[in-house]
Design an enzyme around this catalytic site. Structure first.
Site, PDB file in Angstrom:
ATOM      1  N   HIS A  22       0.840  -1.203   0.000  1.00  0.00           N
ATOM      2  CA  HIS A  22       0.000   0.000   0.000  1.00  0.00           C
ATOM      3  C   HIS A  22       0.873   1.249   0.000  1.00  0.00           C
ATOM      4  O   HIS A  22       1.735   1.399   0.881  1.00  0.00           O
ATOM      5  CB  HIS A  22      -0.898   0.026   1.233  1.00  0.00           C
ATOM      6  CG  HIS A  22      -1.900  -1.088   1.260  1.00  0.00           C
ATOM      7  ND1 HIS A  22      -3.183  -0.936   0.795  1.00  0.00           N
ATOM      8  CD2 HIS A  22      -1.804  -2.376   1.665  1.00  0.00           C
ATOM      9  CE1 HIS A  22      -3.841  -2.080   0.940  1.00  0.00           C
ATOM     10  NE2 HIS A  22      -3.023  -2.965   1.461  1.00  0.00           N
ATOM     11  N   GLU A 200      -8.332 -12.206   5.991  1.00  0.00           N
ATOM     12  CA  GLU A 200      -7.265 -11.591   6.787  1.00  0.00           C
ATOM     13  C   GLU A 200      -7.739 -11.622   8.247  1.00  0.00           C
ATOM     14  O   GLU A 200      -7.184 -12.343   9.063  1.00  0.00           O
ATOM     15  CB  GLU A 200      -7.015 -10.149   6.320  1.00  0.00           C
ATOM     16  CG  GLU A 200      -5.919  -9.430   7.117  1.00  0.00           C
ATOM     17  CD  GLU A 200      -5.739  -7.968   6.705  1.00  0.00           C
ATOM     18  OE1 GLU A 200      -6.617  -7.410   6.016  1.00  0.00           O
ATOM     19  OE2 GLU A 200      -4.705  -7.373   7.101  1.00  0.00           O
ATOM     20  N   ASP A 286       2.820  -5.468   2.679  1.00  0.00           N
ATOM     21  CA  ASP A 286       1.540  -4.826   2.989  1.00  0.00           C
ATOM     22  C   ASP A 286       1.732  -3.326   3.274  1.00  0.00           C
ATOM     23  O   ASP A 286       1.533  -2.505   2.384  1.00  0.00           O
ATOM     24  CB  ASP A 286       0.860  -5.550   4.167  1.00  0.00           C
ATOM     25  CG  ASP A 286      -0.641  -5.368   4.197  1.00  0.00           C
ATOM     26  OD1 ASP A 286      -1.188  -4.755   3.271  1.00  0.00           O
ATOM     27  OD2 ASP A 286      -1.275  -5.856   5.154  1.00  0.00           O
TER      28      ASP A 286
HETATM   29 ZN   LIG Z   1      -3.262  -4.864   2.379  1.00  0.00          ZN
END
Ligand SMILES: [Zn+2]
Length: 347
Positions: A22, A200, A286
């Site tokens: 991200h 997740e 991430d």
């Molecule tokens: Zn993510």
């Protein structure tokens, strides 16, 4: 020990790709401090770092929201893209699919076109220096289907400027997966690739619904498959890659939640089990700045979980072969990876 250090040194030099990253999660405490300064708000890097010390998923989403709240202008987006690109170059990452929280930009009533142009210009500049950055436009699940459709429309519009895919992130427990069906159908009709954050913090059913109702091609995280061997087998058979981010799963409490314990350890992570079940895994960071990690660290985590050198090399290759680039653009990057791996005696 010498062996693992040797492997880490080789992985550091290896040409790498990263597929679950991200943009906003790469904002370091010192960058938040600088962004604050631009707005006349004094934030010390120490106090910014303290904001990144959450203990659960809600705390992480709060920190993400807080840091992105300082992104106002195209210059701000340009700054964070530059810093991310520098960090990728430092790690010998030659290809990245970077997720942009366009849902958040729209929420703040920002001009997505102007902001995205700033990002695309940074990508153009770094491409000449051997880093290719492509983009994934991300909607936020808790903002609902109408807001997500606006993101999908923008993703379709900017495909020629490097947007490859449409996805959804955020709170999996907020809005049912099926309510995004029409959004994904639209995105598919526009030629976009499709992915989603699922399994997740949500259960295996969120992963199943994402496959059945939305037709996604990759799953962000998907660690809930550790609780459902039938789903794990299906992911392996369908060759649907899981984007696995071990440090993230520990820091957000997602792994603890999946195993039903107050706290999880790296040794609880299903990465090795997934690999051994034949699931395609692409290893990622991430939100590296928010989790204090980088890609080389994640490969060291994979080694600590007992993956062999050849399994790790195959993981690294999977991040190239499962990118959303068309085959003719993928090939030269894969060749660059293989040449690097051969030189480092990893093939
Ligand atoms: Zn993510």
């Amino acid at each position: 020990m010498a062996d693992s250090q040797d492997l880490a040194a080789k992985i550091a030099k290896l040409p790498k790709a990263e597929l679950h990253l991200h943009l906003e999660g790469s904002i370091t405490p010192s960058t938040v401090s600088l962004l604050g300064e631009r707005r006349g708000v004094a934030i010390s890097p120490e106090s910014a770092a303290a904001r990144y010390q959450y203990t659960d998923f809600a705390g992480f989403l709060d920190a993400f929201k807080w840091a992105t709240g300082y992104l106002k202008s195209p210059e701000d987006y340009s700054l964070i893209a530059h810093r991310l690109a520098d960090d990728l170059v430092r790690q010998n990452v030659i290809y990245a699919e970077v997720t942009v929280s366009v849902g958040v930009m729209l929420r703040y009533n920002q001009n997505v076109e102007v902001n995205f142009n700033a990002l695309a210009e940074v990508a153009d500049r770094y491409r000449e220096n051997g880093l290719r950055m492509m983009w994934i436009f991300d909607a936020t699940r808790q903002f609902g289907a109408d807001a997500a459709m606006k993101v999908a429309v923008l993703a379709a519009k900017f495909q020629k400027r490097g947007v490859l895919a449409f996805g959804i992130g955020g709170d999996e427990l907020s809005v049912p997966t099926g309510s995004f069906r029409a959004v994904y159908e639209f995105a598919r009709s526009q030629g976009l690739h499709l992915l989603i954050h699922a399994g997740e913090i949500g259960g295996p059913e969120v992963v199943r619904e994402s496959l059945d109702l939305l037709g996604v091609e990759r799953i962000g995280h998907g660690i809930a498959a550790m609780r459902d061997p039938v789903l794990a087998e299906r992911l392996a058979t369908l060759r649907i890659p899981l984007e696995i981010c071990p440090t993230s799963n520990l820091r957000t409490g997602a792994l603890a939640r999946q195993i039903g314990k107050p706290k999880a350890e790296l040794s609880d992570h299903p990465l090795r089990d997934f690999v051994e079940r034949g699931i395609i895994v692409v290893l990622s960071t991430d939100d590296p700045a928010m989790f204090g990690t980088d890609l080389v660290t994640e490969y060291s985590n994979a080694a600590a979980l007992g993956l062999s050198q050849s399994q790790i090399t195959r993981l690294a290759e999977a991040s190239f072969s499962n990118s959303f680039l068309p085959p003719e653009e993928k090939r030269p990057l894969l060749e660059q990876f293989r040449a690097g791996a051969r030189k480092l005696d990893l093939l």
